[in-house]
Design an enzyme around this catalytic site. Structure first.
Site, short mmCIF file in Angstrom:
data_model
loop_
_atom_site.label_atom_id
_atom_site.label_comp_id
_atom_site.label_asym_id
_atom_site.label_seq_id
_atom_site.Cartn_x
_atom_site.Cartn_y
_atom_site.Cartn_z
N GLU A 270 44.92 42.44 25.83
CA GLU A 270 43.99 41.40 25.33
C GLU A 270 44.65 40.48 24.29
O GLU A 270 43.97 39.90 23.45
CB GLU A 270 42.73 42.03 24.69
N HIS A 289 40.28 35.60 27.43
CA HIS A 289 39.28 36.46 28.08
C HIS A 289 37.85 36.00 27.75
O HIS A 289 37.01 36.79 27.31
CB HIS A 289 39.47 37.93 27.66
N1 LIG Z 1 37.61 36.72 32.70
C1 LIG Z 1 36.50 37.41 32.53
O1 LIG Z 1 35.87 37.34 31.48
C2 LIG Z 1 35.99 38.25 33.65
C3 LIG Z 1 34.61 38.53 33.74
C4 LIG Z 1 34.14 39.23 34.86
C5 LIG Z 1 35.02 39.70 35.81
N2 LIG Z 1 36.35 39.48 35.65
C6 LIG Z 1 37.31 39.99 36.64
O2 LIG Z 1 37.18 39.22 37.82
C7 LIG Z 1 37.56 40.01 38.95
C8 LIG Z 1 36.50 39.90 40.03
O3 LIG Z 1 35.25 40.41 39.57
P1 LIG Z 1 34.02 40.51 40.59
O4 LIG Z 1 32.81 40.72 39.76
O5 LIG Z 1 34.06 39.37 41.56
O6 LIG Z 1 34.39 41.86 41.37
P2 LIG Z 1 33.89 42.28 42.83
O7 LIG Z 1 34.01 43.76 42.88
O8 LIG Z 1 32.58 41.64 43.15
O9 LIG Z 1 35.00 41.63 43.77
C9 LIG Z 1 36.31 42.10 43.85
C10 LIG Z 1 36.83 41.74 45.22
O10 LIG Z 1 38.20 42.09 45.29
C11 LIG Z 1 38.44 42.44 46.65
N3 LIG Z 1 39.71 43.11 46.84
C12 LIG Z 1 40.01 44.42 46.75
N4 LIG Z 1 41.30 44.63 47.07
C13 LIG Z 1 41.83 43.40 47.35
C14 LIG Z 1 43.12 42.95 47.74
N5 LIG Z 1 44.15 43.79 47.91
N6 LIG Z 1 43.29 41.63 47.97
C15 LIG Z 1 42.27 40.77 47.82
N7 LIG Z 1 41.03 41.14 47.45
C16 LIG Z 1 40.81 42.44 47.21
C17 LIG Z 1 37.25 43.32 46.98
O11 LIG Z 1 37.10 43.48 48.39
C18 LIG Z 1 36.13 42.49 46.37
O12 LIG Z 1 35.61 41.57 47.30
C19 LIG Z 1 37.77 41.43 38.41
O13 LIG Z 1 39.15 41.65 38.18
C20 LIG Z 1 37.05 41.42 37.08
O14 LIG Z 1 37.58 42.36 36.17
C21 LIG Z 1 36.85 38.74 34.62
#
Ligand SMILES: NC(=O)c1ccc[n+]([C@@H]2O[C@H](COP(=O)([O-])OP(=O)(O)OC[C@H]3O[C@@H](n4cnc5c(N)ncnc54)[C@H](O)[C@@H]3O)[C@@H](O)[C@H]2O)c1
Length: 328
Positions: A270, A289
């Site tokens: 972070e 973040h």
């Molecule tokens: N920046 C921020 O503040 C913040 C906030 C929320 C979420 N996030 C991050 O954003 C990302 C997505 O979150 P989300 O809520 O959409 O999650 P989600 O679980 O809804 O979606 C994740 C997707 O990744 C796919 N996936 C798995 N393996 C994969 C691969 N090898 N190649 C491509 N896709 C693959 C899954 O099938 C799924 O569709 C996560 O890493 C989460 O930690 C960041």
């Protein structure tokens, strides 16, 4: 009408607002004391949270980051709400063993993160941060140039963005990029509507935007060979997690000009040391973040948790119940 003494008492240490807070107040007596209002930061460990639950005599606990483990689960809780997509602050196995339902808040911040992904692409592509810095430094004209010479870009309309991961955030990003007039391609081995393999996507996209969860399979999935495969001048965006890429390989790709710029919302630990090479790159936009940091995210998780609790208390099985086996 239920007597007040028979109503559950909910201790809420998450930010909680909007329609969800109204629903919760209909269901329970609410002690609302969000961590986000505390300075300095207050994150309860399991002992502290257990003590607070005892002090409030709470039956329901709704948290965002506080630790719901060990002693907390020895309390006779009616339900636990974790205001996160992944309730990794809760020992779900132990809660299940004690028959305590755990609710989560999937997709609560998808719109917020998708908007930041768009913001980073626009900012990187048009040099918004570097141009702003020139204005503030009184360097509109520099080294015999006018800004038009230094800040020429390629428009996004008509170009291709590749979404890696088509979950909640990836889908929320898709229509937004389409709205910019971009062609959107996607790779996700678990989504039927993904259009490309990762390798093909990297070779075709003018911008690559990362949206997978961190798993053993996705950790480090973008390394030197993947940056090498991207189109020259492509923009790399990561609003998901730094663990998805090899940061040294990213720096090398930017230094060599293999890719044209990057927008990053997350760093290992972070934190990015000020002497890190990324800090000195004017074609890189760095945010700490903040992807999910909107009031709407809070309203969304409040509604998801309160509606789930209402359904639970009415004898139903909400979709966002993590451990439905506790109801059987
Ligand atoms: N920046 C921020 O503040 C913040 C906030 C929320 C979420 N996030 C991050 O954003 C990302 C997505 O979150 P989300 O809520 O959409 O999650 P989600 O679980 O809804 O979606 C994740 C997707 O990744 C796919 N996936 C798995 N393996 C994969 C691969 N090898 N190649 C491509 N896709 C693959 C899954 O099938 C799924 O569709 C996560 O890493 C989460 O930690 C960041």
């Amino acid at each position: 009408m239920t007597a007040v003494a028979d109503r559950p008492k909910a201790l809420v240490t998450a930010p909680f607002r909007g329609e969800g807070l109204d629903t919760l107040r209909d269901l329970a007596d609410v002690v609302l004391d969000p961590w986000i209002d505390q300075q300095p930061l207050r994150l309860y460990d399991a002992d502290q949270l257990a003590a607070r639950i005892d002090a409030e005599d709470a039956d329901v606990v709704i948290v965002e980051t506080d630790s719901v483990k060990g002693p907390v689960l020895e309390r006779p809780l009616l339900a636990i709400g974790s205001c996160r997509g992944d309730p990794n602050n809760v020992d779900v196995e132990a809660a299940t063993a004690r028959g305590i339902p755990v609710l989560r808040a999937p997709g609560r911040n998808a719109d917020a993160v998708a908007e930041l992904a768009v913001a980073l692409l626009l900012a990187v592509n048009r040099g918004v941060v570097a141009a702003d810095a020139d204005v503030r430094a009184g360097e509109v004209y520099r080294d015999g140039t006018i800004p038009y010479q230094r800040f020429r870009a390629r428009q996004l309309a008509g170009r291709t963005v590749g979404l890696v991961g088509l979950g909640a955030v990836g889908r929320a990003a898709r229509w937004r990029f389409e709205g910019l007039g971009m062609r959107v391609i996607a790779s996700d081995p678990y989504a039927d509507d993904a259009t490309h393999t990762l390798d093909d996507l990297l070779a075709e996209a003018d911008a690559v935007s990362m949206h997978p969860m961190v798993t053993p399979e996705t950790t480090g999935m973008i390394g030197a060979p993947q940056f090498e495969r991207m189109k020259k001048g492509a923009v790399y965006l990561n609003t998901a997690r730094a663990a998805l890429h090899d940061t040294d390989a990213l720096v090398a790709a930017l230094q060599r000009g293999t890719i044209g710029g990057a927008g990053l919302d997350h760093f290992e630990g972070e934190h990015l040391p000020v002497e890190h090479p990324l800090v000195g790159m004017s074609n890189v936009v760095l945010t700490p973040h903040i992807g999910g940091a909107t009031y709407d995210t809070e309203a969304n998780h409040s509604k998801l948790i309160a509606d789930g609790l209402a359904e639970l208390l009415a004898g139903g099985k909400p979709d966002n119940l993590v451990n439905p086996e506790v109801l059987t």
